[in-house]
Write a protein that holds these residues in place. Structure first.
Motif, PDB file in Angstrom:
ATOM      1  N   LEU A  25       0.844  -1.199   0.000  1.00 38.41           N
ATOM      2  CA  LEU A  25       0.000   0.000   0.000  1.00 38.41           C
ATOM      3  C   LEU A  25       0.876   1.245   0.000  1.00 38.41           C
ATOM      4  O   LEU A  25       1.785   1.388   0.812  1.00 38.41           O
ATOM      5  CB  LEU A  25      -0.923  -0.008   1.224  1.00 38.41           C
ATOM      6  N   ARG A  26       0.563   2.162  -0.875  1.00 41.69           N
ATOM      7  CA  ARG A  26       1.416   3.323  -1.099  1.00 41.69           C
ATOM      8  C   ARG A  26       1.239   4.382  -0.016  1.00 41.69           C
ATOM      9  O   ARG A  26       0.535   4.194   0.966  1.00 41.69           O
ATOM     10  CB  ARG A  26       1.133   3.897  -2.489  1.00 41.69           C
ATOM     11  N   VAL A 201      12.282  16.666  -6.708  1.00 40.58           N
ATOM     12  CA  VAL A 201      12.638  16.773  -5.294  1.00 40.58           C
ATOM     13  C   VAL A 201      11.849  15.769  -4.460  1.00 40.58           C
ATOM     14  O   VAL A 201      10.746  15.347  -4.834  1.00 40.58           O
ATOM     15  CB  VAL A 201      12.360  18.200  -4.765  1.00 40.58           C
ATOM     16  N   PRO A 202      12.397  15.372  -3.295  1.00 42.81           N
ATOM     17  CA  PRO A 202      11.592  14.591  -2.346  1.00 42.81           C
ATOM     18  C   PRO A 202      10.384  15.410  -1.911  1.00 42.81           C
ATOM     19  O   PRO A 202      10.445  16.638  -1.813  1.00 42.81           O
ATOM     20  CB  PRO A 202      12.556  14.354  -1.181  1.00 42.81           C
ATOM     21  N   GLY A 203       9.285  14.727  -1.636  1.00 45.39           N
ATOM     22  CA  GLY A 203       8.064  15.432  -1.267  1.00 45.39           C
ATOM     23  C   GLY A 203       8.245  16.381  -0.101  1.00 45.39           C
ATOM     24  O   GLY A 203       7.650  17.470  -0.067  1.00 45.39           O
ATOM     25  N   ALA A 239       0.828  16.319   4.902  1.00 46.65           N
ATOM     26  CA  ALA A 239       1.010  14.964   5.442  1.00 46.65           C
ATOM     27  C   ALA A 239       1.490  14.005   4.367  1.00 46.65           C
ATOM     28  O   ALA A 239       2.384  13.181   4.596  1.00 46.65           O
ATOM     29  CB  ALA A 239      -0.304  14.479   6.054  1.00 46.65           C
ATOM     30  N   LEU A 240       0.902  14.090   3.180  1.00 50.04           N
ATOM     31  CA  LEU A 240       1.284  13.190   2.088  1.00 50.04           C
ATOM     32  C   LEU A 240       2.719  13.440   1.651  1.00 50.04           C
ATOM     33  O   LEU A 240       3.501  12.496   1.450  1.00 50.04           O
ATOM     34  CB  LEU A 240       0.334  13.365   0.908  1.00 50.04           C
ATOM     35  N   LEU A 241       3.081  14.699   1.503  1.00 49.62           N
ATOM     36  CA  LEU A 241       4.415  15.032   1.011  1.00 49.62           C
ATOM     37  C   LEU A 241       5.514  14.633   1.988  1.00 49.62           C
ATOM     38  O   LEU A 241       6.670  14.459   1.589  1.00 49.62           O
ATOM     39  CB  LEU A 241       4.501  16.532   0.711  1.00 49.62           C
ATOM     40  N   ARG A 242       5.179  14.480   3.251  1.00 50.22           N
ATOM     41  CA  ARG A 242       6.177  14.066   4.236  1.00 50.22           C
ATOM     42  C   ARG A 242       6.538  12.588   4.125  1.00 50.22           C
ATOM     43  O   ARG A 242       7.540  12.145   4.693  1.00 50.22           O
ATOM     44  CB  ARG A 242       5.675  14.352   5.662  1.00 50.22           C
ATOM     45  N   GLU A 243       5.724  11.819   3.428  1.00 49.81           N
ATOM     46  CA  GLU A 243       6.000  10.385   3.317  1.00 49.81           C
ATOM     47  C   GLU A 243       7.258  10.151   2.473  1.00 49.81           C
ATOM     48  O   GLU A 243       7.454  10.810   1.454  1.00 49.81           O
ATOM     49  CB  GLU A 243       4.808   9.663   2.695  1.00 49.81           C
ATOM     50  N   PRO A 244       8.109   9.215   2.884  1.00 47.53           N
ATOM     51  CA  PRO A 244       9.402   9.038   2.201  1.00 47.53           C
ATOM     52  C   PRO A 244       9.301   8.522   0.775  1.00 47.53           C
ATOM     53  O   PRO A 244      10.257   8.665   0.002  1.00 47.53           O
ATOM     54  CB  PRO A 244      10.127   8.029   3.096  1.00 47.53           C
ATOM     55  N   ASP A 245       8.171   7.920   0.402  1.00 49.79           N
ATOM     56  CA  ASP A 245       8.038   7.384  -0.949  1.00 49.79           C
ATOM     57  C   ASP A 245       7.272   8.314  -1.877  1.00 49.79           C
ATOM     58  O   ASP A 245       6.720   7.882  -2.888  1.00 49.79           O
ATOM     59  CB  ASP A 245       7.371   5.998  -0.918  1.00 49.79           C
ATOM     60  N   VAL A 246       7.248   9.612  -1.569  1.00 52.27           N
ATOM     61  CA  VAL A 246       6.596  10.608  -2.418  1.00 52.27           C
ATOM     62  C   VAL A 246       7.650  11.553  -2.979  1.00 52.27           C
ATOM     63  O   VAL A 246       8.500  12.069  -2.239  1.00 52.27           O
ATOM     64  CB  VAL A 246       5.541  11.413  -1.637  1.00 52.27           C
ATOM     65  N   SER A 247       7.616  11.757  -4.282  1.00 46.29           N
ATOM     66  CA  SER A 247       8.501  12.706  -4.948  1.00 46.29           C
ATOM     67  C   SER A 247       7.662  13.708  -5.734  1.00 46.29           C
ATOM     68  O   SER A 247       6.497  13.443  -6.055  1.00 46.29           O
ATOM     69  CB  SER A 247       9.469  11.988  -5.896  1.00 46.29           C
ATOM     70  N   VAL A 248       8.263  14.843  -6.051  1.00 53.40           N
ATOM     71  CA  VAL A 248       7.546  15.894  -6.766  1.00 53.40           C
ATOM     72  C   VAL A 248       8.399  16.379  -7.933  1.00 53.40           C
ATOM     73  O   VAL A 248       9.593  16.645  -7.769  1.00 53.40           O
ATOM     74  CB  VAL A 248       7.215  17.086  -5.845  1.00 53.40           C
TER      75      VAL A 248
END
Length: 339
Positions: A25-26, A201-203, A239-248
């Motif tokens: 789950l992502r 960039v990382p989220g 909250a979503l952008l703080r997750e380590p598996d999110v990039s922008v």
């Protein structure tokens, strides 16, 4: 045995991290993200975990919808209301809202009907009268079809397979001549334009306020559903952008530093998702053809990171097909729950 959890009030279960990893789950299933989304939603968002021998063996995300559900009002739950469950992914609408360890050949649809529905009937009482199941694949249609049930094909999901490509150019060269020429022109134009800077960039490095401002431009375009989607809340994005598996992927105007377009990518070992896309219109400082450039950047990222495919979601499927995406049929089913 089941746990029916309300992310607004219930603490993250001790087993949640292990469950997420096992189920793949992502980031939008992260408990802090679920909690923030639930507080911002117009309806209760129960997360139900099915367990066998004390161990989680399934999870379902849903929204409880009643006649009191309104765009600007939070509708309460409880046995006094007649309503139904809208089973859907908590974030990305291109993915099912359930996972089962023993999903079987129909993607878990039978388990959803035989285990989840009775459990929620006991939890919600006689007011639970129906269920809408979204993102049912072709292999699950026969399991969900039947008398008094309504099954309809919805928008296909665009998935781009990149495992065969060694570079962005390889992908581009696989496309039809006209599309390939158009993309080459777009990429050359951006490469030669010093007023636009592309950042990956990382989220956690993205500004959620700026992200929300850009995404809300796109929200205004999609008023084609009965209950208009709520705009993106800054708290949820933070909250979503703080997750380590999110990039922008960010596009900035170098003259002003302004964010003019962005995409978020939710990483996954097998099937990452291009979750958000937003861009300012050219009359407000944006640039034409940004979406096509982003597509190329997402392809380049997936190849560089050894990902076999990328999900590009719904909407504009014909255009996405010209970019090499395969269109995966999806269905929705309205299932009555008898007293």
């Amino acid at each position: 045995m089941i746990d029916v959890l309300d992310p607004r009030h219930d603490a993250e279960p001790a087993y949640w991290t292990a469950l997420r990893e096992r189920a793949g789950l992502r980031a939008d299933w992260s408990w802090p993200v679920l909690a923030t989304q639930a507080w911002a939603a117009r309806t209760p968002q129960p997360v139900t975990v099915l367990r066998e021998g004390g161990e989680p063996c399934g999870v379902v995300s849903a929204a409880w919808v009643t006649g009191r559900t309104r765009r600007n009002r939070f509708a309460g739950t409880g046995r006094g209301w007649v309503g139904g469950l809208d089973v859907r992914g908590p974030g990305a609408g291109s993915q099912p809202g359930w996972w089962f360890a023993d999903a079987g050949g129909d993607g878990g649809v039978t388990r959803l009907l035989e285990a989840y529905v009775p459990a929620m009937r006991a939890e919600l009482g006689r007011g639970f009268r129906g269920m809408l199941v979204r993102q049912v694949g072709e292999h699950g249609v026969s399991a969900v079809d039947g008398r008094f049930r309504l099954v309809r094909r919805t928008e296909d999901i665009a998935v781009l397979d990149v495992a065969a490509f060694g570079s962005r150019d390889d992908w581009m060269n696989s496309l039809a001549r006209k599309r390939k020429q158009n993309l080459r022109k777009i990429f050359r134009t951006f490469d030669a334009d010093p007023s636009v800077e592309v950042r990956f960039v990382p989220g956690e490095e993205a500004d959620p306020v700026a992200v929300a401002e850009v995404l809300r431009h796109n929200e205004r375009k999609h008023h084609d559903v009965p209950i208009v989607p709520l705009p993106h809340f800054t708290g949820y994005l933070a909250a979503l952008l703080r997750e380590p598996d999110v990039s922008v992927i960010e596009y900035h105007d170098t003259r002003t530093g302004r964010l003019i377009a962005l995409a978020t990518l939710l990483d996954h070992p097998d099937l990452p998702i291009a979750r958000h896309w937003g861009a300012l219109p050219p009359e407000d400082g944006g640039r034409p053809n940004l979406y096509f450039h982003f597509y190329g950047e997402a392809v380049r990222w997936a190849i560089a990171n050894g990902r076999a495919s990328v999900v590009f979601g719904k909407k504009m499927t014909e255009m996405k097909a010209t970019l090499g995406a395969r269109l995966v049929p999806q269905f929705a089913a309205a299932v009555p729950v008898w007293c």
